[in-house]
Scaffold this motif. Structure first.
Motif, PDB file in Angstrom:
ATOM      1  N   TYR A  52       0.851  -1.177   0.000  1.00  0.00           N
ATOM      2  CA  TYR A  52       0.000   0.000   0.000  1.00  0.00           C
ATOM      3  C   TYR A  52       0.893   1.234   0.000  1.00  0.00           C
ATOM      4  O   TYR A  52       1.965   1.218   0.618  1.00  0.00           O
ATOM      5  CB  TYR A  52      -0.888   0.029   1.252  1.00  0.00           C
ATOM      6  N   LEU A  53       0.476   2.270  -0.706  1.00  0.00           N
ATOM      7  CA  LEU A  53       1.236   3.520  -0.627  1.00  0.00           C
ATOM      8  C   LEU A  53       1.151   4.038   0.803  1.00  0.00           C
ATOM      9  O   LEU A  53       0.130   3.848   1.468  1.00  0.00           O
ATOM     10  CB  LEU A  53       0.656   4.588  -1.565  1.00  0.00           C
ATOM     11  N   PRO A  54       2.204   4.716   1.274  1.00  0.00           N
ATOM     12  CA  PRO A  54       2.109   5.322   2.609  1.00  0.00           C
ATOM     13  C   PRO A  54       1.086   6.456   2.598  1.00  0.00           C
ATOM     14  O   PRO A  54       0.714   6.950   1.526  1.00  0.00           O
ATOM     15  CB  PRO A  54       3.523   5.867   2.851  1.00  0.00           C
ATOM     16  N   GLU A  55       0.672   6.876   3.747  1.00  0.00           N
ATOM     17  CA  GLU A  55      -0.229   8.032   3.813  1.00  0.00           C
ATOM     18  C   GLU A  55       0.468   9.244   3.209  1.00  0.00           C
ATOM     19  O   GLU A  55       1.700   9.362   3.299  1.00  0.00           O
ATOM     20  CB  GLU A  55      -0.597   8.320   5.270  1.00  0.00           C
ATOM     21  N   LEU A  56      -0.319  10.106   2.623  1.00  0.00           N
ATOM     22  CA  LEU A  56       0.251  11.266   1.926  1.00  0.00           C
ATOM     23  C   LEU A  56       0.925  12.219   2.919  1.00  0.00           C
ATOM     24  O   LEU A  56       0.300  12.669   3.875  1.00  0.00           O
ATOM     25  CB  LEU A  56      -0.878  11.989   1.182  1.00  0.00           C
ATOM     26  N   LYS A  57       2.203  12.525   2.667  1.00  0.00           N
ATOM     27  CA  LYS A  57       2.907  13.510   3.520  1.00  0.00           C
ATOM     28  C   LYS A  57       2.703  14.893   2.907  1.00  0.00           C
ATOM     29  O   LYS A  57       2.494  15.011   1.690  1.00  0.00           O
ATOM     30  CB  LYS A  57       4.400  13.181   3.557  1.00  0.00           C
ATOM     31  N   PRO A  58       2.831  15.944   3.711  1.00  0.00           N
ATOM     32  CA  PRO A  58       2.529  17.296   3.188  1.00  0.00           C
ATOM     33  C   PRO A  58       3.345  17.681   1.960  1.00  0.00           C
ATOM     34  O   PRO A  58       2.864  18.377   1.082  1.00  0.00           O
ATOM     35  CB  PRO A  58       2.869  18.219   4.369  1.00  0.00           C
ATOM     36  N   GLU A  59       4.604  17.198   1.890  1.00  0.00           N
ATOM     37  CA  GLU A  59       5.470  17.626   0.771  1.00  0.00           C
ATOM     38  C   GLU A  59       5.489  16.606  -0.374  1.00  0.00           C
ATOM     39  O   GLU A  59       6.222  16.776  -1.357  1.00  0.00           O
ATOM     40  CB  GLU A  59       6.903  17.890   1.281  1.00  0.00           C
ATOM     41  N   ASP A  60       4.681  15.561  -0.279  1.00  0.00           N
ATOM     42  CA  ASP A  60       4.720  14.472  -1.271  1.00  0.00           C
ATOM     43  C   ASP A  60       3.559  14.528  -2.267  1.00  0.00           C
ATOM     44  O   ASP A  60       2.540  15.186  -2.028  1.00  0.00           O
ATOM     45  CB  ASP A  60       4.625  13.106  -0.562  1.00  0.00           C
ATOM     46  N   VAL A  61       3.749  13.799  -3.347  1.00  0.00           N
ATOM     47  CA  VAL A  61       2.616  13.534  -4.247  1.00  0.00           C
ATOM     48  C   VAL A  61       2.438  12.017  -4.339  1.00  0.00           C
ATOM     49  O   VAL A  61       3.390  11.257  -4.158  1.00  0.00           O
ATOM     50  CB  VAL A  61       2.850  14.103  -5.678  1.00  0.00           C
ATOM     51  N   HIS A  62       1.231  11.605  -4.598  1.00  0.00           N
ATOM     52  CA  HIS A  62       0.951  10.221  -4.972  1.00  0.00           C
ATOM     53  C   HIS A  62       0.713  10.221  -6.474  1.00  0.00           C
ATOM     54  O   HIS A  62      -0.046  11.047  -6.984  1.00  0.00           O
ATOM     55  CB  HIS A  62      -0.304   9.696  -4.265  1.00  0.00           C
TER      56      HIS A  62
END
Ligand SMILES: NC(=O)c1ccc[n+]([C@@H]2O[C@H](COP(=O)([O-])OP(=O)(O)OC[C@H]3O[C@@H](n4cnc5c(N)ncnc54)[C@H](OP(=O)(O)O)[C@@H]3O)[C@@H](O)[C@H]2O)c1
Length: 388
Positions: A52-62
């Motif tokens: 599973y992708l990790p939870e979205l971090k503020p500086e990240d994109v999925h």
């Protein structure tokens, strides 16, 4: 938040690498990636890791990948024979530390963290640098690892977008950066039917340059000649013909007084030496590939009497040593040429990666494709196309 107990994506583990270890901070986005935990022959060491992708971090994109090529350098990377070596890590929750294969591709933003600027859901992005792993359905990455493609619209196919940063960019730089070429000047290249070679022919044609294109002989040589001519190739000659003495007068006739000041070498070995013999005074011989895996000899006479020089080119080094604006300007130029129909997609074969297909099927298809990608006399660039 998902509990680790509720998640079991692997129905039949293929190896220890595939065992899932999920953290409590996973998103609900199921992903799979073509990974390796040891260097070796790609079709032997690659396997699928589901996570599973990790939870979205503020500086990240999925992102969700749409298309990604299998380039020779990607295979060299899995073999451990490439200078860019993505670290083996457990970041995807695998049992063994792994790296994800693939260096370029096009993806769609499916979520952007609250601190991310300049991207919105639905934007198509390419990788800002090599080594981030593009043979996967989805990725969670810092937004700085991706970039918008300048001028991208419906006239630019996903295959174009997925393959622009390596091969056409290499062709572009080699034609522009080594010597000043005037309209009507000739260049010579071997491996002319490679994806880089096809770009060289088209860019040269668009810029008023003429090309002498060396390819290996094959049963369907006429078909290949026709295709390269349709791209704008001026002359096509086989490696065998190039090494014959009588070819010298043929080339003289073709050049008709023009100087040959640039030779592009994809192959190495004897053929690379031959290219050097035809260069004129101050000519530049640029090596960017080593497909024959043979060292080249440097001929003494043209070095001494014509002051020809030998160079190497690596697009990753160019990207690291030039500004984002310079790269963007080059990509914008290439996109313009695509829109003007002066730069076609490379010859390619679709490698279908169905997101919900059984992993054995995806792995089998992938292994066949990766083997084709490193076998000579291929039918074109193997390109992963991710279908939902
Ligand atoms: N330095 C850089 O920045 C840079 C950037 C892009 C690519 N490259 C390198 O450029 C090369 C071509 O890449 P690509 O993606 O364009 O490749 P590609 O489309 O997969 O084509 C491979 C080319 O290599 C030729 N080839 C394969 N084995 C050969 C051999 N034993 N002797 C002579 N020719 C052989 C093939 O000719 P046949 O059809 O006759 O097999 C074909 O022309 C690779 O080495 C790649 O790593 C370097």
């Amino acid at each position: 938040m998902l509990s680790t107990r509720s998640i079991n994506l692997v129905t039949r583990p293929l190896s220890a690498v595939n065992a899932i270890r999920l953290s409590s901070s996973s998103s609900k986005i199921q992903a799979s990636a073509m990974v390796y935990s040891n260097y070796g022959k790609p079709s032997e060491v690659l396997s699928i890791h589901k996570h599973y992708l990790p939870e979205l971090k503020p500086e990240d994109v999925h992102i969700r990948f749409l298309a990604a090529p299998i380039n020779p350098a990607d295979c060299n990377q899995v073999e451990g024979a490439y200078p860019i070596k993505p670290p083996f890590t457990n970041a995807l929750g695998s049992h063994d530390p792994v790296a994800v294969g693939g260096n370029e591709g096009v993806a769609e933003i499916i979520a952007a963290g609250e601190q991310v600027k300049g991207f919105k859901v639905g934007d198509k992005v390419i990788m800002a640098n090599a080594g981030k792993g593009t043979w996967r359905t989805h990725a969670a990455l810092p937004a700085t690892d991706v970039q918008l493609l300048p001028g991208f619209n419906q006239d630019v196919s996903l295959v174009h977008a997925a393959t622009l940063t390596v091969n056409p960019s290499t062709a572009y730089r080699m034609l522009k950066d080594f010597t000043l070429l005037q309209q009507g000047d000739f260049i010579i290249q071997n491996g002319a039917n490679s994806a880089v070679g096809q770009s060289v022919i088209q860019l040269a044609n668009a810029w008023g340059l003429k090309t002498i294109n060396v390819v290996r002989d094959r049963p369907n040589l006429d078909e290949l000649r026709q295709y390269l001519t349709s791209l704008g190739a001026t002359h096509i000659i086989t490696e065998e013909e190039l090494s014959k003495r009588e070819t010298r007068s043929k080339l003289k006739e073709w050049l008709n007084g023009r100087k040959l000041r640039l030779a592009l070498n994809c192959v190495g070995g004897k053929n690379a030496t031959e290219l050097g013999r035809y260069l004129d005074h101050e000519g530049k011989h640029v090596t960017y590939g080593a497909m024959a895996k043979q060292p080249m000899q440097v001929p003494a006479a043209p070095l001494i009497f014509k002051n020809i020089s030998f160079h190497g080119f690596w697009v990753s080094r160019w990207t690291d040593t030039h500004s984002a604006q310079e790269r963007e300007s080059m990509l914008a130029d290439l996109i313009d040429l695509i829109k003007q129909k002066k730069l076609k997609e490379p010859i390619w074969e679709k490698v279908s990666w169905k997101v919900n297909a059984p992993e054995e099927e995806t792995l089998k298809t992938f292994r066949e494709a990766v083997d084709k990608g490193i076998t000579g006399y291929g039918k074109g660039k193997q390109i992963l196309v991710f279908d939902e």
